[in-house]
Design a protein around this motif. Structure first.
Motif, PDB file in Angstrom:
ATOM      1  N   PHE A 193      18.612  37.391  61.194  1.00 17.88           N
ATOM      2  CA  PHE A 193      19.074  38.779  61.159  1.00 17.88           C
ATOM      3  C   PHE A 193      20.078  39.021  60.035  1.00 17.88           C
ATOM      4  O   PHE A 193      20.458  40.153  59.777  1.00 17.88           O
ATOM      5  CB  PHE A 193      19.736  39.169  62.491  1.00 17.88           C
ATOM      6  CG  PHE A 193      18.789  39.178  63.656  1.00 17.88           C
ATOM      7  CD1 PHE A 193      17.754  40.090  63.716  1.00 17.88           C
ATOM      8  CD2 PHE A 193      18.945  38.290  64.716  1.00 17.88           C
ATOM      9  CE1 PHE A 193      16.886  40.110  64.796  1.00 17.88           C
ATOM     10  CE2 PHE A 193      18.087  38.297  65.794  1.00 17.88           C
ATOM     11  CZ  PHE A 193      17.056  39.214  65.819  1.00 17.88           C
ATOM     12  N   SER A 194      20.550  37.951  59.389  1.00 19.77           N
ATOM     13  CA  SER A 194      21.570  38.089  58.335  1.00 19.77           C
ATOM     14  C   SER A 194      21.086  39.024  57.238  1.00 19.77           C
ATOM     15  O   SER A 194      19.938  38.973  56.830  1.00 19.77           O
ATOM     16  CB  SER A 194      21.903  36.732  57.744  1.00 19.77           C
ATOM     17  OG  SER A 194      22.507  35.919  58.710  1.00 19.77           O
ATOM     18  N   GLY A 195      21.991  39.834  56.771  1.00 20.42           N
ATOM     19  CA  GLY A 195      21.674  40.762  55.705  1.00 20.42           C
ATOM     20  C   GLY A 195      21.205  42.125  56.200  1.00 20.42           C
ATOM     21  O   GLY A 195      21.217  43.092  55.448  1.00 20.42           O
ATOM     22  N   MET A 196      20.783  42.195  57.475  1.00 23.08           N
ATOM     23  CA  MET A 196      20.352  43.490  58.020  1.00 23.08           C
ATOM     24  C   MET A 196      21.557  44.413  58.168  1.00 23.08           C
ATOM     25  O   MET A 196      21.509  45.578  57.816  1.00 23.08           O
ATOM     26  CB  MET A 196      19.661  43.298  59.373  1.00 23.08           C
ATOM     27  CG  MET A 196      18.315  42.589  59.267  1.00 23.08           C
ATOM     28  SD  MET A 196      17.574  42.269  60.862  1.00 23.08           S
ATOM     29  CE  MET A 196      17.344  43.924  61.491  1.00 23.08           C
ATOM     30  N   PHE A 229      26.342  46.543  66.492  1.00 24.46           N
ATOM     31  CA  PHE A 229      25.069  45.850  66.343  1.00 24.46           C
ATOM     32  C   PHE A 229      25.231  44.527  65.584  1.00 24.46           C
ATOM     33  O   PHE A 229      24.542  43.555  65.876  1.00 24.46           O
ATOM     34  CB  PHE A 229      24.030  46.751  65.672  1.00 24.46           C
ATOM     35  CG  PHE A 229      23.528  47.818  66.585  1.00 24.46           C
ATOM     36  CD1 PHE A 229      22.742  47.499  67.679  1.00 24.46           C
ATOM     37  CD2 PHE A 229      23.860  49.151  66.376  1.00 24.46           C
ATOM     38  CE1 PHE A 229      22.288  48.479  68.548  1.00 24.46           C
ATOM     39  CE2 PHE A 229      23.414  50.135  67.238  1.00 24.46           C
ATOM     40  CZ  PHE A 229      22.626  49.801  68.329  1.00 24.46           C
ATOM     41  N   ALA A 230      26.145  44.498  64.629  1.00 25.49           N
ATOM     42  CA  ALA A 230      26.396  43.245  63.913  1.00 25.49           C
ATOM     43  C   ALA A 230      26.979  42.197  64.857  1.00 25.49           C
ATOM     44  O   ALA A 230      26.625  41.013  64.769  1.00 25.49           O
ATOM     45  CB  ALA A 230      27.343  43.487  62.743  1.00 25.49           C
ATOM     46  N   PHE A 235      23.979  40.737  66.853  1.00 26.87           N
ATOM     47  CA  PHE A 235      22.941  39.987  66.149  1.00 26.87           C
ATOM     48  C   PHE A 235      23.459  39.171  64.965  1.00 26.87           C
ATOM     49  O   PHE A 235      23.418  37.949  65.001  1.00 26.87           O
ATOM     50  CB  PHE A 235      21.830  40.940  65.681  1.00 26.87           C
ATOM     51  CG  PHE A 235      21.147  41.647  66.820  1.00 26.87           C
ATOM     52  CD1 PHE A 235      20.329  40.949  67.695  1.00 26.87           C
ATOM     53  CD2 PHE A 235      21.341  43.001  67.025  1.00 26.87           C
ATOM     54  CE1 PHE A 235      19.704  41.582  68.756  1.00 26.87           C
ATOM     55  CE2 PHE A 235      20.717  43.650  68.088  1.00 26.87           C
ATOM     56  CZ  PHE A 235      19.906  42.941  68.952  1.00 26.87           C
ATOM     57  N   THR A 236      23.913  39.821  63.916  1.00 25.16           N
ATOM     58  CA  THR A 236      24.213  39.086  62.687  1.00 25.16           C
ATOM     59  C   THR A 236      25.520  38.311  62.742  1.00 25.16           C
ATOM     60  O   THR A 236      25.659  37.297  62.067  1.00 25.16           O
ATOM     61  CB  THR A 236      24.244  40.037  61.468  1.00 25.16           C
ATOM     62  OG1 THR A 236      25.255  41.015  61.670  1.00 25.16           O
ATOM     63  CG2 THR A 236      22.908  40.696  61.262  1.00 25.16           C
ATOM     64  N   ASN A 237      26.496  38.781  63.489  1.00 25.79           N
ATOM     65  CA  ASN A 237      27.774  38.078  63.628  1.00 25.79           C
ATOM     66  C   ASN A 237      28.001  37.687  65.080  1.00 25.79           C
ATOM     67  O   ASN A 237      29.098  37.836  65.608  1.00 25.79           O
ATOM     68  CB  ASN A 237      28.945  38.952  63.156  1.00 25.79           C
ATOM     69  CG  ASN A 237      28.994  39.069  61.656  1.00 25.79           C
ATOM     70  OD1 ASN A 237      28.421  38.245  60.956  1.00 25.79           O
ATOM     71  ND2 ASN A 237      29.670  40.083  61.163  1.00 25.79           N
TER      72      ASN A 237
END
Length: 197
Positions: free
Chosen positions: A190-193, A12-13, A16-18
């Motif tokens: 989304f960072s930090g999620m 998932f990272a 979205f976040t990465n």
């Protein structure tokens, strides 16, 4: 984090976040060039996702069972590119055989998947971060899906912009780069999620 949850967190990272495209800016050339039409973007995005998932797994096996035991880790760049090129050639032959329209629509960008820096980057990140085989596979799959999500969003926006009035100096690549910047900022939300190392 448990051994079962870590691959899912990485998956998932990576989407979205990465996001490999919007966070690391890898694979931008084909992203900006092909994202003019939704159908072509979907075809290339699916091909990139498939190539990322499979070549990351193959490169993990090659690295850990061939390069490391024989102390040939310094050859990983060349070996990874050879694996990617061989696999992309196989995908190109399959697409040409079963979807000639998509093959011609993708044009030069299909063989250029071989030199798409996102695909090599995922394999190198897998080694640097010392992921297990399962985690590497999920990382490759998530990176591909993140790339697909980004190119589909860009294609949708660019199709809507065909009827919009854009200042002449921003038409084409200019507006595409501005959109990519806004998309990167949106994904930063989304960072930090989910955080991975």
């Amino acid at each position: 984090m448990s051994e079962f949850l870590f691959p899912l967190a990485v998956f998932f990272a990576a989407i979205f976040t990465n996001n490999i495209l919007l966070t690391n800016y890898l694979g931008m050339c084909s992203f900006l060039s092909v994202s003019k039409e939704l159908e072509t973007s979907a075809g290339l995005g699916i091909a990139v996702t498939f190539v990322l998932a499979v070549t990351t797994a193959i490169n993990w096996v090659v690295y850990h069972f061939l390069l490391v035991p024989f102390q040939l880790e310094y050859l990983r760049f060349i070996v990874f590119i050879i694996v990617i090129a061989a696999f992309v050639q196989l995908i190109e032959m399959v697409i040409e055989r079963y979807s000639e329209g998509l093959y011609f629509a993708l044009g030069i960008f299909l063989p250029l998947i071989t030199v798409n820096c996102a695909i090599l980057g995922v394999s190198l990140f897998m080694v640097i971060r010392e992921y297990s085989f399962i985690t590497s596979f999920f990382f490759g799959l998530g990176s591909g899906l993140g790339w697909l999500l980004a190119i589909l969003a860009m294609a949708g926006i660019r199709q809507r912009l065909k009827t919009a009035k854009i200042p002449p100096g921003l038409e084409g690549a200019g507006i595409a780069l501005i959109i990519a910047g806004f998309m990167a900022m949106a994904f930063m939300g989304f960072s930090g999620m989910i955080t991975i190392s």
